[in-house]
Motif scaffolding. Structure first.
Motif, short mmCIF file in Angstrom:
data_model
loop_
_atom_site.label_atom_id
_atom_site.label_comp_id
_atom_site.label_asym_id
_atom_site.label_seq_id
_atom_site.Cartn_x
_atom_site.Cartn_y
_atom_site.Cartn_z
N CYS A 38 0.83 -1.21 0.00
CA CYS A 38 0.00 0.00 0.00
C CYS A 38 0.86 1.25 0.00
O CYS A 38 0.50 2.27 0.58
N GLY A 39 2.02 1.16 -0.60
CA GLY A 39 2.89 2.33 -0.71
C GLY A 39 3.72 2.61 0.51
O GLY A 39 4.43 3.60 0.56
N SER A 40 3.64 1.76 1.56
CA SER A 40 4.37 2.03 2.81
C SER A 40 5.45 0.98 3.01
O SER A 40 5.19 -0.22 2.85
N PRO A 41 6.66 1.39 3.38
CA PRO A 41 7.73 0.43 3.64
C PRO A 41 7.53 -0.25 4.99
O PRO A 41 7.17 0.39 5.97
N ILE A 42 7.75 -1.54 5.04
CA ILE A 42 7.66 -2.30 6.29
C ILE A 42 8.94 -3.10 6.43
O ILE A 42 9.31 -3.84 5.54
N ARG A 43 9.64 -2.94 7.55
CA ARG A 43 10.90 -3.64 7.70
C ARG A 43 10.74 -4.89 8.55
O ARG A 43 9.72 -5.09 9.20
N MET A 44 11.75 -5.73 8.52
CA MET A 44 11.73 -6.95 9.30
C MET A 44 11.65 -6.62 10.79
O MET A 44 12.32 -5.72 11.27
N MET A 45 10.83 -7.37 11.50
CA MET A 45 10.67 -7.17 12.93
C MET A 45 10.74 -8.51 13.64
O MET A 45 10.62 -9.57 13.04
N ASN A 46 10.95 -8.44 14.96
CA ASN A 46 10.97 -9.64 15.81
C ASN A 46 12.01 -10.66 15.38
O ASN A 46 11.78 -11.87 15.41
N LEU A 47 13.18 -10.16 14.99
CA LEU A 47 14.28 -11.05 14.64
C LEU A 47 14.95 -11.56 15.92
O LEU A 47 15.05 -10.84 16.91
N GLU A 48 15.45 -12.79 15.89
CA GLU A 48 16.22 -13.29 17.02
C GLU A 48 17.57 -12.60 17.09
O GLU A 48 18.09 -12.34 18.18
N GLU A 49 18.16 -12.30 15.93
CA GLU A 49 19.43 -11.59 15.88
C GLU A 49 19.57 -10.91 14.53
O GLU A 49 18.89 -11.26 13.56
N CYS A 50 20.44 -9.92 14.48
CA CYS A 50 20.73 -9.24 13.23
C CYS A 50 22.13 -8.67 13.30
O CYS A 50 22.75 -8.61 14.36
N ASP A 59 15.58 -1.77 16.99
CA ASP A 59 14.13 -1.78 16.77
C ASP A 59 13.64 -3.09 16.17
O ASP A 59 12.47 -3.47 16.34
N SER A 60 14.50 -3.82 15.49
CA SER A 60 14.07 -4.97 14.70
C SER A 60 14.15 -6.30 15.43
O SER A 60 13.51 -7.26 15.02
N VAL A 61 14.96 -6.38 16.50
CA VAL A 61 15.06 -7.66 17.20
C VAL A 61 13.96 -7.79 18.24
O VAL A 61 13.40 -6.81 18.72
N MET A 62 13.64 -9.03 18.57
CA MET A 62 12.63 -9.31 19.58
C MET A 62 13.18 -9.10 20.98
O MET A 62 14.39 -8.88 21.17
N GLU A 63 12.32 -9.13 21.97
CA GLU A 63 12.74 -9.08 23.37
C GLU A 63 13.74 -10.21 23.61
O GLU A 63 13.48 -11.37 23.29
N GLY A 64 14.91 -9.86 24.16
CA GLY A 64 15.94 -10.84 24.41
C GLY A 64 16.80 -11.17 23.20
O GLY A 64 17.67 -12.03 23.28
N GLY A 65 16.56 -10.47 22.07
CA GLY A 65 17.33 -10.70 20.86
C GLY A 65 18.74 -10.12 20.94
O GLY A 65 19.11 -9.46 21.92
N THR A 66 19.53 -10.36 19.88
CA THR A 66 20.93 -9.92 19.85
C THR A 66 21.21 -9.10 18.60
O THR A 66 20.87 -9.52 17.49
N VAL A 67 21.83 -7.94 18.80
CA VAL A 67 22.28 -7.09 17.69
C VAL A 67 23.80 -7.12 17.65
O VAL A 67 24.46 -6.73 18.62
N HIS A 68 24.38 -7.61 16.56
CA HIS A 68 25.82 -7.65 16.39
C HIS A 68 26.24 -6.41 15.58
O HIS A 68 25.61 -6.08 14.58
#
Length: 265
Positions: free
Chosen positions: A19-31, A49-58
């Motif tokens: 619908c013309g709106s960008p949607i990014r990946m969410m609730n990732l375990e890690e990124c 913003d994209s990882v889930m609760e308890g996720g890991t951002v490298h």
């Protein structure tokens, strides 16, 4: 709307248009955050913003100029094996606005990163010095300006806080754990403990600051095996517990308030 990470990576789809709106990946375990094309994101905040609760951002090596907001418990892991070996060119460096700070109101784990207000920080000048090389600048008596403000049971491990426009880290509440930190070249204090904070601070090196550690209010930090190449300031009503630390100078607002225990190595 959630997307499967492997599907997105295999199809090189990091953004969907609906619908013309960008949607990014969410609730990732890690990124992974970095400047390379194979990384999931180029911004640390996007990763948070994209990882889930308890996720890991490298986070890969690079300079990231942004303000970070932590809204959930997670792990933020940089690629640095050691920040104390002063191989700073290999550090992921988070350059923060001097008028803002990272407020850790939720428990998070941060490791292997450098935080600063000065992207031109001189990493080569990290040798021994006398504490009065730092004049305190415009001292922040309200303890409101810093790189990191901790109000939770967060874990800070193997991180550097260099070139802060004011204080390095303020522990404002909670029972955080800080270990293997390297804090230097900050305009005022390296670490400040305020209110009723009870952080455990161990194996940290602090230099080139007006005061290495400033303990105020009713805070009761536990300091173990730290190298403080500047003043340790202890105010009335605070109850620090100190063992096996090397301290350049101790200063007491109240001479009747001794360290507990008195053994400082």
């Amino acid at each position: 709307l959630d997307f499967n990470k492997e599907f997105c990576k295999e199809n090189n789809l990091y953004w969907h248009i609906m619908c013309g709106s960008p949607i990014r990946m969410m609730n990732l375990e890690e990124c992974t955050v970095g400047k390379d094309k194979d990384c999931d994101f180029s911004s640390v905040q996007e990763g948070l913003d994209s990882v889930m609760e308890g996720g890991t951002v490298h986070v890969k090596t690079g300079i990231y100029k942004e303000h970070l907001v932590f809204e959930k418990s997670l792990k933020l892991i940089g690629c640095a094996d050691s920040v104390k070996d002063k191989a700073s060119k290999d550090l992921p460096i988070i350059v923060l606005d001097s008028e803002k700070f990272c407020d850790l109101k939720v428990p998070v784990e941060i490791e292997g990163l450098c935080f600063t207000n000065d992207e031109e920080i001189d990493f080569s000048d990290m040798g021994d010095y006398e504490f009065d090389d730092a004049d305190g600048g415009d001292y922040d008596e309200d303890y409101s300006l810093c790189c990191l403000r901790v109000e939770s049971d967060s874990v800070l491990k193997n991180i550097a806080v260099l070139g802060s426009a004011s204080h390095g880290i303020i522990f404002a509440s909670g029972k955080a754990k800080a270990m293997n930190l390297f804090i230097s070249q900050n305009d005022t204090d390296g670490i400040v403990c305020v209110n009723d904070a009870e952080p455990e601070i161990s194996n940290c090196e602090i230099s080139h600051c007006y005061a290495g550690i400033d303990v105020v209010d009713k805070s009761s930090p536990v300091l173990t095996e730290c190298l403080i190449k500047s003043r340790l300031c202890i105010s009335e009503n605070s109850k620090p517990r100190i063992s096996n630390c090397e301290i350049s100078e101790e200063y007491y607002d109240d001479k009747s308030n001794p360290m507990i225990p008195s053994d400082k190595g």
